[in-house]
Design an enzyme around this catalytic site. Structure first.
Site, PDB file in Angstrom:
ATOM      1  N   LEU A 114       0.838  -1.202   0.000  1.00 64.17           N
ATOM      2  CA  LEU A 114       0.000   0.000   0.000  1.00 64.17           C
ATOM      3  C   LEU A 114       0.874   1.253   0.000  1.00 64.17           C
ATOM      4  CD1 LEU A 114      -2.815  -0.991   2.530  1.00 64.17           C
ATOM      5  CD2 LEU A 114      -2.553  -1.554   0.098  1.00 64.17           C
ATOM      6  N   ARG A 140       1.833  13.944   7.070  1.00 66.39           N
ATOM      7  CA  ARG A 140       2.643  14.357   8.223  1.00 66.39           C
ATOM      8  C   ARG A 140       4.123  14.562   7.877  1.00 66.39           C
ATOM      9  NH1 ARG A 140       0.530   9.831  12.210  1.00 66.39           N
ATOM     10  NH2 ARG A 140      -0.185   8.983  10.224  1.00 66.39           N
ATOM     11  N   THR A 177      -7.437   1.691   3.907  1.00 65.10           N
ATOM     12  CA  THR A 177      -6.535   0.574   3.601  1.00 65.10           C
ATOM     13  C   THR A 177      -7.287  -0.636   3.030  1.00 65.10           C
ATOM     14  OG1 THR A 177      -6.666  -0.017   5.944  1.00 65.10           O
ATOM     15  CG2 THR A 177      -4.733   1.212   5.263  1.00 65.10           C
ATOM     16  N   ASP A 222       5.846   1.904   4.112  1.00 63.90           N
ATOM     17  CA  ASP A 222       6.611   2.804   4.983  1.00 63.90           C
ATOM     18  C   ASP A 222       7.270   2.093   6.166  1.00 63.90           C
ATOM     19  OD1 ASP A 222       4.368   2.212   6.443  1.00 63.90           O
ATOM     20  OD2 ASP A 222       3.713   4.268   6.753  1.00 63.90           O
ATOM     21  N   GLY A 224      -3.514   1.103  15.537  1.00 64.68           N
ATOM     22  CA  GLY A 224      -4.594   0.152  15.784  1.00 64.68           C
ATOM     23  C   GLY A 224      -4.203  -0.797  16.906  1.00 64.68           C
ATOM     24  N   LYS A 258      40.323  15.221 -11.650  1.00 63.69           N
ATOM     25  CA  LYS A 258      39.091  14.919 -12.387  1.00 63.69           C
ATOM     26  C   LYS A 258      39.487  14.258 -13.692  1.00 63.69           C
ATOM     27  CE  LYS A 258      37.352  17.037 -15.598  1.00 63.69           C
ATOM     28  NZ  LYS A 258      36.892  17.988 -16.605  1.00 63.69           N
ATOM     29  N   ALA A 316      60.642  24.748 -12.179  1.00 63.54           N
ATOM     30  CA  ALA A 316      59.608  25.399 -11.372  1.00 63.54           C
ATOM     31  C   ALA A 316      59.135  26.681 -12.055  1.00 63.54           C
ATOM     32  CB  ALA A 316      60.165  25.712  -9.985  1.00 63.54           C
TER      33      ALA A 316
HETATM   34  C1  UD1 Z   1      -2.844   1.667   9.710  1.00 61.46           C
HETATM   35  C2  UD1 Z   1      -3.718   0.620  10.382  1.00 61.46           C
HETATM   36  C3  UD1 Z   1      -3.400   0.605  11.869  1.00 61.46           C
HETATM   37  C4  UD1 Z   1      -1.918   0.301  12.070  1.00 61.46           C
HETATM   38  C5  UD1 Z   1      -1.082   1.320  11.316  1.00 61.46           C
HETATM   39  C6  UD1 Z   1       0.368   0.922  11.350  1.00 61.46           C
HETATM   40  C7  UD1 Z   1      -5.823   0.539   9.156  1.00 61.46           C
HETATM   41  C8  UD1 Z   1      -7.224   0.970   9.118  1.00 61.46           C
HETATM   42  N1  UD1 Z   1      -5.117   0.960  10.173  1.00 61.46           N
HETATM   43  O1  UD1 Z   1      -3.203   2.925  10.255  1.00 61.46           O
HETATM   44  O2  UD1 Z   1      -4.162  -0.407  12.507  1.00 61.46           O
HETATM   45  O3  UD1 Z   1      -1.617   0.356  13.445  1.00 61.46           O
HETATM   46  O4  UD1 Z   1      -1.471   1.361   9.921  1.00 61.46           O
HETATM   47  O5  UD1 Z   1       1.147   1.899  10.712  1.00 61.46           O
HETATM   48  O6  UD1 Z   1      -5.395  -0.203   8.284  1.00 61.46           O
HETATM   49  N2  UD1 Z   1      -3.075   3.692   2.146  1.00 61.46           N
HETATM   50  C9  UD1 Z   1      -3.486   3.527   0.838  1.00 61.46           C
HETATM   51  N3  UD1 Z   1      -4.747   3.889   0.499  1.00 61.46           N
HETATM   52  C10 UD1 Z   1      -5.625   4.373   1.404  1.00 61.46           C
HETATM   53  C11 UD1 Z   1      -5.209   4.526   2.733  1.00 61.46           C
HETATM   54  C12 UD1 Z   1      -3.913   4.175   3.079  1.00 61.46           C
HETATM   55  O7  UD1 Z   1      -2.722   3.081  -0.009  1.00 61.46           O
HETATM   56  O8  UD1 Z   1      -6.756   4.660   1.007  1.00 61.46           O
HETATM   57  C13 UD1 Z   1      -1.716   3.320   2.503  1.00 61.46           C
HETATM   58  C14 UD1 Z   1      -0.886   4.475   2.983  1.00 61.46           C
HETATM   59  O9  UD1 Z   1      -0.190   5.071   1.912  1.00 61.46           O
HETATM   60  C15 UD1 Z   1       0.068   3.817   3.954  1.00 61.46           C
HETATM   61  C16 UD1 Z   1      -0.730   2.629   4.492  1.00 61.46           C
HETATM   62  O10 UD1 Z   1      -1.767   2.411   3.571  1.00 61.46           O
HETATM   63  O11 UD1 Z   1       1.221   3.305   3.321  1.00 61.46           O
HETATM   64  C17 UD1 Z   1      -1.273   2.869   5.884  1.00 61.46           C
HETATM   65  O12 UD1 Z   1      -2.138   3.963   5.822  1.00 61.46           O
HETATM   66  P1  UD1 Z   1      -2.222   5.010   6.994  1.00 61.46           P
HETATM   67  O13 UD1 Z   1      -3.207   6.026   6.648  1.00 61.46           O
HETATM   68  O14 UD1 Z   1      -0.850   5.436   7.368  1.00 61.46           O
HETATM   69  O15 UD1 Z   1      -2.851   4.084   8.126  1.00 61.46           O
HETATM   70  P2  UD1 Z   1      -2.779   4.354   9.666  1.00 61.46           P
HETATM   71  O16 UD1 Z   1      -3.822   5.307  10.032  1.00 61.46           O
HETATM   72  O17 UD1 Z   1      -1.386   4.631  10.061  1.00 61.46           O
HETATM   73 CA    CA Z   2       0.815   4.848   9.017  1.00 61.53          CA
END
Ligand code: UD1
Ligand code: CA
Length: 448
Positions: free
Chosen positions: A26, A33, A102, A125, A160, A372, A444
């Site tokens: 994902l 942030r 997600t 990430d 979570g 160089k 020189a």
């Molecule tokens: C998510 C988890 C949380 C966990 C945390 C760990 C869910 C609902 N929550 O929360 O339980 O503790 O990660 O870091 O899954 N992304 C997409 N498309 C979307 C939304 C997100 O691709 O529509 C990707 C983001 O780019 C990111 C990852 O999913 O790489 C996580 O998304 P993020 O919004 O950071 O989730 P958290 O709120 O951190």
């Molecule tokens: Ca996250």
């Protein structure tokens, strides 16, 4: 070969899951942030984009395909990783137009995934993730159709939480924003990394809704659905919670960088390299160093670089895309870029070796010397305050203090050739194109 790559590549063969493996990464979110114009997953740890760390780990598991879900700034991400990067697995870019959560993100990848597959879902990430952890998850898929990767942390804020029943089995994940005060006290968190059988995953995701605090389709809701069906659910706890640390802001990015650097320093020390202070070295990209080399403090080495055995790298040196032969010394405050160094060479202090520098064995480059596109033959010396550019120098030649190859006439660059056993006196200027035969002596202050 980097640390992560090396530990992943020797890893997977001993488990062969019966089901094909599909990996979904994902990477569609904005990463607000970070407060950056650059997408979060292109920010770097150890000189490599966050996404690249996860891709390396993924490729080492030899999946059928890697599905990367992109949305925000997807052109930038896609252009950073062209198809040729994916050597061991098929790449499938999946577009999530709107970031609805997600769960919604994973759904976008499902049409390309066979029902019999195991689907390993990663976020882009988590650069410190290790092979053995992912392997343990895959192994557990033989016993249950859903596996969560969790960790116990001192500060679970924002993450979570894992809900377990009386018999300690996981039965749900509640997001921080939806959690009660009592649930917020739980210190076991969801890493965001899960593995599920594709047919079950499809069934569960079809049932999730967005009625929650963030109005998002949460992937995490599949856990409760699985529990309600009576499916066995495995939770694997990361031995070290740093491993699953997700990067959301630049403070976490810096923490992950330090963690990563310490791992690389340890791996080098274990292989026989002396590192004077493992907290003060930075290794970026593909860097290999042979045993009995000593690296002093505040050294930055960028790949692809290779340093042979028995070298000494003094404090405050920067070495980029260079090779250094055995027994050579780079004295303090020297900078090498795209440079090839032979054996028993002495460089610096305060030398600047620019791209195209090629030093044969036993060469001596002294302080305040800039080179160089300079090929310098065996045992020749350029000891003080010189510029040698677009030049070739033979063997056993001595270039005195302050000698300059005047390579540029204001419009074009020209070459200087200096033969073997030449003595170039101090402060001479060689106005290129110029060629100095073997054995010549230049007084020189001469201008040639
Ligand atoms: C998510 C988890 C949380 C966990 C945390 C760990 C869910 C609902 N929550 O929360 O339980 O503790 O990660 O870091 O899954 N992304 C997409 N498309 C979307 C939304 C997100 O691709 O529509 C990707 C983001 O780019 C990111 C990852 O999913 O790489 C996580 O998304 P993020 O919004 O950071 O989730 P958290 O709120 O951190
Ligand atoms: Ca996250």
């Amino acid at each position: 070969m980097g640390l992560l790559e090396s530990c992943f590549s020797r890893s997977y063969l001993h488990i062969m899951p019966s089901n094909p493996l599909e990996i979904v990464i994902l990477a569609a979110g904005k990463g607000s942030r970070m407060r950056s114009d650059q997408p979060k997953v292109l920010h770097e740890v150890g000189g490599l984009p966050l996404l690249e760390h996860v891709l390396k780990a993924s490729q080492a598991l030899q999946p059928n395909a890697i599905h990367v879900v992109v949305g925000h700034a997807r052109e930038q991400i896609q252009s950073r990783f062209n198809e040729s990067y994916f050597t061991t697995a098929k790449l499938n870019w999946v577009v999530q137009e709107e970031q609805l959560g997600t769960g919604h993100a994973v759904m976008q990848a499902l049409p390309a995934i066979d029902d019999q597959a195991n689907v390993l879902m990663l976020t882009a990430d988590v650069p410190l993730l290790t092979a053995s952890t992912l392997e343990a998850m895959l192994k557990s898929m033989q016993a249950s159709p859903l596996c969560l990767l969790t960790a116990c942390v001192t500060d679970p804020n924002g993450l979570g939480r894992i809900i377990r029943d009386d018999s300690n089995s996981p039965v749900g994940i509640v997001e921080h924003k939806d959690a009660s005060a009592a649930q917020r006290k739980i210190d076991e968190i969801n890493s965001g990394i899960l593995c599920a059988k594709a047919d079950n995953l499809k069934r569960w995701l079809a049932q999730i809704s967005n009625s929650n605090a963030q109005s998002e389709y949460y992937l995490t809701d599949i856990v409760e659905l699985a529990a309600d069906e009576g499916s066995p659910i495995t939770a694997i706890q990361a031995a070290d919670s740093d491993e699953v640390m997700g990067i959301n802001d630049r403070i976490q990015l810096a923490q992950a960088e330090r963690r990563y650097q310490l791992q690389r320093a340890k791996a080098l020390m274990q292989s026989g390299v002396t590192i004077i202070d493992p907290a003060r070295i930075d290794i970026r990209g593909e860097v290999t160093i042979e045993a009995d080399t000593v690296v002093d403090i505040n050294v930055v080495i960028e790949g692809p670089s290779h340093i042979e055995s028995g070298c000494t790298i003094g404090p405050n040196c920067v070495i980029k895309a260079s090779q250094i032969g055995a027994g050579s010394t780079v004295h303090p405050n020297s900078v090498l870029e795209q440079t090839i160094v032979g054996k028993s060479v002495n460089i610096g202090p305060f030398a600047r070796l620019r791209p195209g520098t090629d030093l044969a064995d036993e060469v001596r480059i002294g302080n305040f010397v800039e080179t160089k596109k300079a090929v310098i033959g065996k045992a020749s010396k350029v000891n003080h305050l010189s510029y040698v550019g677009d030049a070739s120098v033979g063997q056993n030649t001595n270039i005195g203090a302050g000698v300059i190859t005047c390579n540029y006439d204001g419009a074009n660059k020209h070459h200087t050739h200096i033969g073997d056993d030449v003595f170039v006196g101090s402060d001479a200027q060689l106005v290129a194109p110029v060629s100095v035969d073997d054995g010549a002596t230049i007084g020189a202050g001469s201008t040639i």
